[in-house]
Design a protein around this motif. Structure first.
Motif, short mmCIF file in Angstrom:
data_model
loop_
_atom_site.label_atom_id
_atom_site.label_comp_id
_atom_site.label_asym_id
_atom_site.label_seq_id
_atom_site.Cartn_x
_atom_site.Cartn_y
_atom_site.Cartn_z
N ILE A 1 -3.00 -11.68 1.69
CA ILE A 1 -2.50 -11.00 2.90
C ILE A 1 -2.99 -11.91 4.02
O ILE A 1 -4.17 -11.94 4.35
N GLU B 1 -7.84 -12.09 2.04
CA GLU B 1 -7.29 -11.62 3.33
C GLU B 1 -7.62 -12.58 4.46
O GLU B 1 -8.78 -12.95 4.67
N HIS C 1 -11.84 -8.47 -3.59
CA HIS C 1 -11.28 -8.64 -2.24
C HIS C 1 -12.25 -9.52 -1.45
O HIS C 1 -13.39 -9.12 -1.20
N THR D 1 0.85 -1.20 0.00
CA THR D 1 0.00 0.00 0.00
C THR D 1 0.88 1.24 0.00
O THR D 1 2.04 1.20 0.42
N LEU E 1 -1.23 -0.41 -3.93
CA LEU E 1 -2.63 -0.29 -3.55
C LEU E 1 -2.82 0.95 -2.70
O LEU E 1 -2.19 1.08 -1.64
N VAL F 1 0.39 -3.87 4.34
CA VAL F 1 0.21 -2.43 4.56
C VAL F 1 1.60 -1.85 4.86
O VAL F 1 2.30 -2.33 5.75
N GLY G 1 -4.91 1.82 -0.41
CA GLY G 1 -5.92 1.08 0.36
C GLY G 1 -6.74 2.02 1.23
O GLY G 1 -6.26 3.08 1.64
N ASP G 2 -7.96 1.56 1.55
CA ASP G 2 -8.74 2.36 2.50
C ASP G 2 -8.20 2.16 3.92
O ASP G 2 -8.70 2.76 4.87
N SER G 3 -7.11 1.35 4.05
CA SER G 3 -6.37 1.31 5.32
C SER G 3 -5.77 2.68 5.61
O SER G 3 -5.30 2.93 6.73
N VAL H 1 -7.78 -10.06 -4.10
CA VAL H 1 -7.05 -10.12 -2.83
C VAL H 1 -7.81 -11.07 -1.90
O VAL H 1 -9.03 -10.98 -1.78
N ASP I 1 -8.78 1.60 -3.59
CA ASP I 1 -9.97 1.05 -2.94
C ASP I 1 -11.17 1.97 -3.11
O ASP I 1 -11.07 3.19 -2.85
N LYS J 1 -10.45 -1.29 -6.48
CA LYS J 1 -10.64 -2.55 -5.74
C LYS J 1 -11.92 -2.43 -4.93
O LYS J 1 -12.23 -1.36 -4.41
N VAL K 1 0.53 -8.96 -0.47
CA VAL K 1 0.39 -7.53 -0.20
C VAL K 1 0.47 -7.32 1.31
O VAL K 1 0.04 -8.17 2.08
N TYR L 1 0.05 5.83 0.26
CA TYR L 1 -1.04 6.81 0.37
C TYR L 1 -0.59 8.22 0.00
O TYR L 1 -1.37 9.15 0.04
O1 KIV Z 1 -6.89 -1.26 2.50
C1 KIV Z 1 -5.94 -2.06 2.43
O2 KIV Z 1 -4.80 -1.76 2.78
C2 KIV Z 1 -6.22 -3.39 1.92
C3 KIV Z 1 -5.15 -4.42 2.06
C4 KIV Z 1 -5.11 -4.90 3.44
C5 KIV Z 1 -5.29 -5.51 1.08
O3 KIV Z 1 -7.28 -3.64 1.43
#
Ligand code: KIV
Length: 257
Positions: free
Chosen positions: A196, A175, A130, A15, A34, A208, A36-38, A173, A76, A106, A206, A17
């Motif tokens: 993951i 998880e 996912h 990931t 990615l 984070v 990610g929405d993380s 993905v 995401d 995603k 993958v 950002y």
């Molecule tokens: O948002 C994210 O980081 C994810 C990963 C954990 C695959 O979806």
């Protein structure tokens, strides 16, 4: 990614950002980034991925895309922008593609989101699926434990993976599921499966970024390998900076005009 799966070459995904980290990851040779929405957790400090908005995801995605020359950038779709309403899903995906210059989106879920998957794909927007632990559904699960350990849930996951592949998603993905199930899905499907916490017999991995670099320290699932202890290094550098200022060591003669 498809060629890599055919050749048996594992796919590396992380990931990112923001512009600076995306540049470093791209220069280091990562294949897929990615957004990610993380970001909701590691950038904004929320407890779950639910609060992050489409505008915030677009901000992160466009920052990342400005730093990337060669990696594939997947973004995401955040919670609430695609579930239950395929027209809204399409609009959300179009906004991401138009405003960030990403390559794909995603989305979490199988049969439940199939109508949205179809509609987005029909607009020419590639989708990564996912399945398994889907953090946007945390309030349904109630916990972040390993998913699909029961046969019924494992069967649904395999069925969802096939449905997504048939619909036309280009990768999935998986998880936090048993390694055996990850291996089964990777074997049965033609598209690449990125894990993951889904074992070593899937087509790629993958993590984070903030977790694998040790910037975050409280999150320690078994699948997480920490490649660095950046939190200690950063705190060490900042406390040295503070003491250099207090002791009048910084700035020295050469560090001023
Ligand atoms: O948002 C994210 O980081 C994810 C990963 C954990 C695959 O979806």
């Amino acid at each position: 990614m498809q060629e890599m799966k055919l050749k048996g070459e594992k796919i590396a995904m992380l990931t990112a950002y923001d512009f600076s980290f995306a540049t470093l990851l791209d220069e280091a040779g990562i294949e897929v980034i990615l957004v990610g929405d993380s970001a909701s957790n590691v950038m904004a400090g929320h407890k779950t991925t639910l609060p992050i908005t489409l505008n915030e995801m677009i901000y992160h995605a466009s920052s990342v895309c400005r730093g990337v020359d060669r990696a594939l950038v997947v973004v995401d779709l955040p919670f609430g922008t695609y579930q239950g309403n395929s027209k809204e899903a399409l609009n959300s995906a179009i906004r991401i593609m138009k405003e960030s210059a990403a390559d794909a989106v995603k989305m979490e879920g199988g049969r439940e989101v199939l109508e949205s998957v179809d509609r987005i794909l029909s607009a020419g927007i590639p989708i990564m699926g996912h399945l398994g632990l889907t953090p946007q559904s945390i309030h349904k699960f109630g916990t972040y434990v390993v998913r699909a350990t029961e046969q019924k849930e494992a069967d649904k996951l395999v069925e969802d993976a096939h449905l997504l592949e048939r619909a036309g998603v280009f990768a999935i993905v998986l998880e936090k599921i048993p390694a055996k199930l990850g291996a089964q899905v990777a074997k049965e499907l033609k598209i690449p499966i990125i894990g993951i916490g889904a074992g070593g017999q899937v087509d790629g991995q993958v993590l984070v970024l903030h977790d694998m670099l040790g910037i975050t320290t409280k999150f320690s699932p078994r699948f997480l390998r920490r490649y660095h202890n950046l939190s200690e290094e950063i705190k060490g550098s900042v406390s040295t900076y503070i003491s250099d200022i207090k002791s009048l060591d910084f700035p020295n003669e050469r560090e001023q005009y």
